[in-house]
Design a protein around this motif. Structure first.
Motif, PDB file in Angstrom:
ATOM      1  N   ILE A 232       0.861  -1.186   0.000  1.00 27.53           N
ATOM      2  CA  ILE A 232       0.000   0.000   0.000  1.00 27.53           C
ATOM      3  C   ILE A 232       0.893   1.230   0.000  1.00 27.53           C
ATOM      4  O   ILE A 232       1.470   1.613   1.021  1.00 27.53           O
ATOM      5  CB  ILE A 232      -0.939   0.021   1.226  1.00 27.53           C
ATOM      6  N   GLN A 233       1.034   1.828  -1.180  1.00 24.18           N
ATOM      7  CA  GLN A 233       1.960   2.940  -1.371  1.00 24.18           C
ATOM      8  C   GLN A 233       1.313   4.045  -2.195  1.00 24.18           C
ATOM      9  O   GLN A 233       0.392   3.812  -2.962  1.00 24.18           O
ATOM     10  CB  GLN A 233       3.223   2.464  -2.099  1.00 24.18           C
ATOM     11  N   ARG A 234       1.844   5.223  -2.009  1.00 28.70           N
ATOM     12  CA  ARG A 234       1.466   6.353  -2.846  1.00 28.70           C
ATOM     13  C   ARG A 234       2.747   6.970  -3.381  1.00 28.70           C
ATOM     14  O   ARG A 234       3.596   7.410  -2.618  1.00 28.70           O
ATOM     15  CB  ARG A 234       0.675   7.399  -2.056  1.00 28.70           C
ATOM     16  N   ARG A 235       2.906   6.928  -4.712  1.00 34.17           N
ATOM     17  CA  ARG A 235       4.112   7.452  -5.354  1.00 34.17           C
ATOM     18  C   ARG A 235       5.370   6.843  -4.738  1.00 34.17           C
ATOM     19  O   ARG A 235       6.314   7.548  -4.375  1.00 34.17           O
ATOM     20  CB  ARG A 235       4.147   8.975  -5.289  1.00 34.17           C
ATOM     21  N   ASN A 236       5.346   5.532  -4.593  1.00 34.56           N
ATOM     22  CA  ASN A 236       6.464   4.747  -4.072  1.00 34.56           C
ATOM     23  C   ASN A 236       6.775   5.001  -2.604  1.00 34.56           C
ATOM     24  O   ASN A 236       7.820   4.581  -2.101  1.00 34.56           O
ATOM     25  CB  ASN A 236       7.730   4.983  -4.915  1.00 34.56           C
ATOM     26  N   GLN A 237       5.877   5.668  -1.896  1.00 31.48           N
ATOM     27  CA  GLN A 237       6.032   5.889  -0.459  1.00 31.48           C
ATOM     28  C   GLN A 237       5.034   5.004   0.276  1.00 31.48           C
ATOM     29  O   GLN A 237       3.831   5.047   0.004  1.00 31.48           O
ATOM     30  CB  GLN A 237       5.783   7.367  -0.115  1.00 31.48           C
ATOM     31  N   LYS A 238       5.519   4.202   1.212  1.00 29.09           N
ATOM     32  CA  LYS A 238       4.653   3.279   1.946  1.00 29.09           C
ATOM     33  C   LYS A 238       3.673   4.033   2.840  1.00 29.09           C
ATOM     34  O   LYS A 238       4.016   5.054   3.430  1.00 29.09           O
ATOM     35  CB  LYS A 238       5.508   2.326   2.780  1.00 29.09           C
ATOM     36  N   ILE A 239       2.457   3.491   2.937  1.00 25.16           N
ATOM     37  CA  ILE A 239       1.408   4.094   3.764  1.00 25.16           C
ATOM     38  C   ILE A 239       0.956   3.130   4.862  1.00 25.16           C
ATOM     39  O   ILE A 239       0.798   3.516   6.011  1.00 25.16           O
ATOM     40  CB  ILE A 239       0.197   4.502   2.900  1.00 25.16           C
ATOM     41  N   ILE A 240       0.736   1.873   4.475  1.00 26.98           N
ATOM     42  CA  ILE A 240       0.306   0.835   5.417  1.00 26.98           C
ATOM     43  C   ILE A 240       1.187  -0.389   5.222  1.00 26.98           C
ATOM     44  O   ILE A 240       1.485  -0.775   4.086  1.00 26.98           O
ATOM     45  CB  ILE A 240      -1.177   0.463   5.193  1.00 26.98           C
ATOM     46  N   GLU A 241       1.614  -0.982   6.336  1.00 27.74           N
ATOM     47  CA  GLU A 241       2.398  -2.213   6.293  1.00 27.74           C
ATOM     48  C   GLU A 241       1.759  -3.249   7.217  1.00 27.74           C
ATOM     49  O   GLU A 241       1.094  -2.882   8.193  1.00 27.74           O
ATOM     50  CB  GLU A 241       3.838  -1.966   6.745  1.00 27.74           C
ATOM     51  N   GLU A 242       1.966  -4.514   6.892  1.00 29.19           N
ATOM     52  CA  GLU A 242       1.424  -5.557   7.759  1.00 29.19           C
ATOM     53  C   GLU A 242       2.310  -6.792   7.735  1.00 29.19           C
ATOM     54  O   GLU A 242       3.119  -6.994   6.822  1.00 29.19           O
ATOM     55  CB  GLU A 242      -0.012  -5.913   7.369  1.00 29.19           C
ATOM     56  N   SER A 243       2.169  -7.603   8.768  1.00 30.08           N
ATOM     57  CA  SER A 243       2.898  -8.863   8.860  1.00 30.08           C
ATOM     58  C   SER A 243       2.017  -9.867   9.591  1.00 30.08           C
ATOM     59  O   SER A 243       1.427  -9.528  10.627  1.00 30.08           O
ATOM     60  CB  SER A 243       4.210  -8.674   9.613  1.00 30.08           C
ATOM     61  N   PRO A 244       1.896 -11.075   9.039  1.00 33.54           N
ATOM     62  CA  PRO A 244       2.506 -11.576   7.807  1.00 33.54           C
ATOM     63  C   PRO A 244       1.805 -11.050   6.559  1.00 33.54           C
ATOM     64  O   PRO A 244       0.721 -10.469   6.660  1.00 33.54           O
ATOM     65  CB  PRO A 244       2.330 -13.089   7.932  1.00 33.54           C
ATOM     66  N   SER A 245       2.418 -11.283   5.401  1.00 29.76           N
ATOM     67  CA  SER A 245       1.790 -10.892   4.144  1.00 29.76           C
ATOM     68  C   SER A 245       0.631 -11.827   3.828  1.00 29.76           C
ATOM     69  O   SER A 245       0.780 -13.045   3.903  1.00 29.76           O
ATOM     70  CB  SER A 245       2.808 -10.958   3.006  1.00 29.76           C
ATOM     71  N   PRO A 246      -0.533 -11.281   3.453  1.00 32.05           N
ATOM     72  CA  PRO A 246      -1.671 -12.134   3.076  1.00 32.05           C
ATOM     73  C   PRO A 246      -1.472 -12.807   1.725  1.00 32.05           C
ATOM     74  O   PRO A 246      -2.288 -13.649   1.318  1.00 32.05           O
ATOM     75  CB  PRO A 246      -2.845 -11.153   3.040  1.00 32.05           C
ATOM     76  N   TYR A 247      -0.390 -12.465   1.040  1.00 32.67           N
ATOM     77  CA  TYR A 247      -0.134 -12.943  -0.321  1.00 32.67           C
ATOM     78  C   TYR A 247       0.659 -14.246  -0.351  1.00 32.67           C
ATOM     79  O   TYR A 247       0.521 -15.037  -1.280  1.00 32.67           O
ATOM     80  CB  TYR A 247       0.624 -11.848  -1.070  1.00 32.67           C
ATOM     81  N   LEU A 248       1.482 -14.474   0.667  1.00 30.29           N
ATOM     82  CA  LEU A 248       2.408 -15.595   0.623  1.00 30.29           C
ATOM     83  C   LEU A 248       1.823 -16.893   1.168  1.00 30.29           C
ATOM     84  O   LEU A 248       1.122 -16.885   2.175  1.00 30.29           O
ATOM     85  CB  LEU A 248       3.671 -15.267   1.432  1.00 30.29           C
ATOM     86  N   THR A 249       2.153 -17.984   0.514  1.00 32.79           N
ATOM     87  CA  THR A 249       1.883 -19.308   1.067  1.00 32.79           C
ATOM     88  C   THR A 249       3.016 -19.628   2.047  1.00 32.79           C
ATOM     89  O   THR A 249       4.069 -18.976   2.035  1.00 32.79           O
ATOM     90  CB  THR A 249       1.871 -20.373  -0.030  1.00 32.79           C
ATOM     91  N   SER A 250       2.826 -20.634   2.863  1.00 29.31           N
ATOM     92  CA  SER A 250       3.870 -21.019   3.818  1.00 29.31           C
ATOM     93  C   SER A 250       5.154 -21.413   3.100  1.00 29.31           C
ATOM     94  O   SER A 250       6.260 -21.056   3.526  1.00 29.31           O
ATOM     95  CB  SER A 250       3.386 -22.188   4.688  1.00 29.31           C
ATOM     96  N   ALA A 251       5.014 -22.126   1.987  1.00 33.68           N
ATOM     97  CA  ALA A 251       6.186 -22.580   1.235  1.00 33.68           C
ATOM     98  C   ALA A 251       6.930 -21.407   0.616  1.00 33.68           C
ATOM     99  O   ALA A 251       8.169 -21.335   0.662  1.00 33.68           O
ATOM    100  CB  ALA A 251       5.764 -23.568   0.152  1.00 33.68           C
ATOM    101  N   LEU A 252       6.171 -20.452   0.027  1.00 33.78           N
ATOM    102  CA  LEU A 252       6.803 -19.295  -0.599  1.00 33.78           C
ATOM    103  C   LEU A 252       7.446 -18.396   0.454  1.00 33.78           C
ATOM    104  O   LEU A 252       8.519 -17.826   0.233  1.00 33.78           O
ATOM    105  CB  LEU A 252       5.772 -18.516  -1.421  1.00 33.78           C
TER     106      LEU A 252
END
Length: 448
Positions: A232-252
């Motif tokens: 979540i960025q605006r003009r390459n500047q981060k706005i919101i960060e989270e952990s863990p990523s909802p995108y990754l599988t355990s293997a990845l």
């Protein structure tokens, strides 16, 4: 006792954050301040404070001789640079070494190596870390750039070799665009980074931006603290960060983190660092850059791992070995961080001024803030006034807790990006975790 007294070569929320860990460890702290920050909270939080110059950063927070002088004046035996300003300045780290003051960060050589995006790409490729396809030579002219671009194929990213923080980057879709922005990007690179060199790499469509926190000691041991989702960025500047990523599988996740540690170890890195990666739509990932410092978004990692990253920086700088193993690091629950800026939420113009009222529901969230009620937000520095961090047993719980927190924040006297943060959290696409770095651009066009 790791150090008796640490000077924090920074300001605002990160200076206050570092002071908390120093206090926990029984270490005295020295604040530095400019004319604009005389009454700032970080000055009040420190054991000692030294005035270092005028409001402009070049006269104060970027002034290496004044920083060294302040450290000597207060008998500080170490300097923590925080992030921004001098944090990734190899000359500053080198000067600290020459003066017998411990620089709490990696060696000047590693800062210099990874600060050069072209050299960093080469080193990571040698270590078997995937890098974005591109051309790593020094572009001498716009004519050469156009010739190289034709071979690589558009779209491309034109980047400053020493760039960072989203500065000195331009997407180009064809030769005419490249010719149009080449000179201005070169000038911007020289202005911001003191080096006009540029390089080209393939533009990744609809990317995800995911980074891995690594910790390496001076004895060859390295571990990771898992990943942070920073798309979540605006003009390459981060706005919101989270952990863990909802995108990754355990293997990845396991593969990515292993690759990050592999890359850091390959150069003999020592201290805390962040390996940043970009993912394409097919879940292929590529090395983007390494940040040789503490990240703004480090709190989300602390919340899900229970580790104090600043404490590890201090211990490693004192040459202590890592006394934990990778198997000791467990990621539990979910954490989200929102960056709150003193900006108009529609135009994004800076909104300096006096904070008339500031009410924060601290019982349900962590607030790493630069300001308190009654403080003046200066126009001279980054507009971020604080970070809001929540933890939940799972992602949905964390999102709901963040929404509840944002509703309870009351800040008057200045405009802030609070409404934008609320809009993002209310978005179905964010809630589903199905977003890329184009999220703001695609869903909040009026506000970009």
């Amino acid at each position: 006792m790791y150090f008796k007294r640490i000077l924090i070569a920074n300001r605002g929320e990160i200076a206050r954050r570092i002071m908390k860990t120093c206090k926990k460890l029984g270490i005295e702290t020295v604040a530095v301040y400019s004319d604009a920050d005389k009454e700032a909270p970080h000055v009040q939080d420190a054991d000692l404070a030294v005035h270092i110059g005028a409001a402009q950063a070049k006269d104060s927070y970027l002034n290496i001789p004044k920083m060294i002088e302040a450290a000597k004046q207060t008998n500080a035996d170490a300097i923590h640079p925080g992030y921004g300003f001098l944090a990734e300045n190899s000359e500053f780290a080198k000067r600290c070494d020459e003066e017998g003051i411990t620089f709490i960060g990696p060696s000047p050589e590693h800062i210099c190596l990874m600060g050069n995006k072209v050299e960093a790409r080469k080193k990571m490729a040698e270590a078997g870390v995937p890098v974005v396809p591109g051309w790593d030579g020094n572009l001498q002219s716009v004519e050469q750039a156009v010739e190289v671009a034709e071979d690589l194929g558009y779209p491309l990213m034109l980047k400053a070799s020493l760039g960072g923080g989203g500065i000195g980057m331009e997407r180009v879709n064809h030769a005419d665009e490249l010719e149009k922005v080449f000179a201005s990007t070169m000038k911007k690179a020289e202005s911001f980074f003191g080096d006009s060199r540029l390089f080209l790499e393939k533009y990744i469509e609809n990317p995800r931006h995911i980074e891995v926190q690594v910790i390496c000691d001076h004895h060859g041991k390295a571990i990771h603290l898992f990943e942070r989702e920073c798309s979540i960025q605006r003009r390459n500047q981060k706005i919101i960060e989270e952990s863990p990523s909802p995108y990754l599988t355990s293997a990845l996740r396991a593969e990515l983190c292993k690759t990050a540690v592999q890359g850091a170890q390959s150069i003999g890195y020592a201290n805390v660092g962040t390996m940043e990666f970009i993912f394409d739509e097919d879940k292929n990932y590529y090395f983007l850059e390494m940040n040789t410092r503490l990240q703004v978004e480090h709190p989300v990692t602390e919340e899900v791992t229970g580790q104090d990253i600043v404490e590890w920086q201090i211990k490693i700088a004192a040459k202590e070995p890592l006394n934990i193993n990778q198997s000791d690091i467990q990621m539990k629950g979910h954490a989200i961080e929102n960056r709150l800026c003193a900006e108009d939420p529609v135009t994004f113009f800076p909104s300096p001024g006096k904070i008339e009222e500031l009410k924060l529901p601290s019982e349900i969230a962590r607030f790493d803030f630069a300001v308190t009620e009654g403080n003046i937000v200066s126009p001279f520095y980054d507009p971020m006034i604080g970070k809001i961090i929540v933890y939940g047993e799972n992602r949905e719980t964390a999102i709901q807790k963040m929404k509840q927190t944002l509703k309870q924040i009351n800040i008057t006297g200045i405009k802030t990006t609070l409404p934008l943060l609320q809009d993002i959290l209310d978005s179905e696409q964010f809630r589903n975790g199905n977003y890329t770095t184009k999220f703001i651009e695609n869903h909040f066009e009026v506000k970009v």
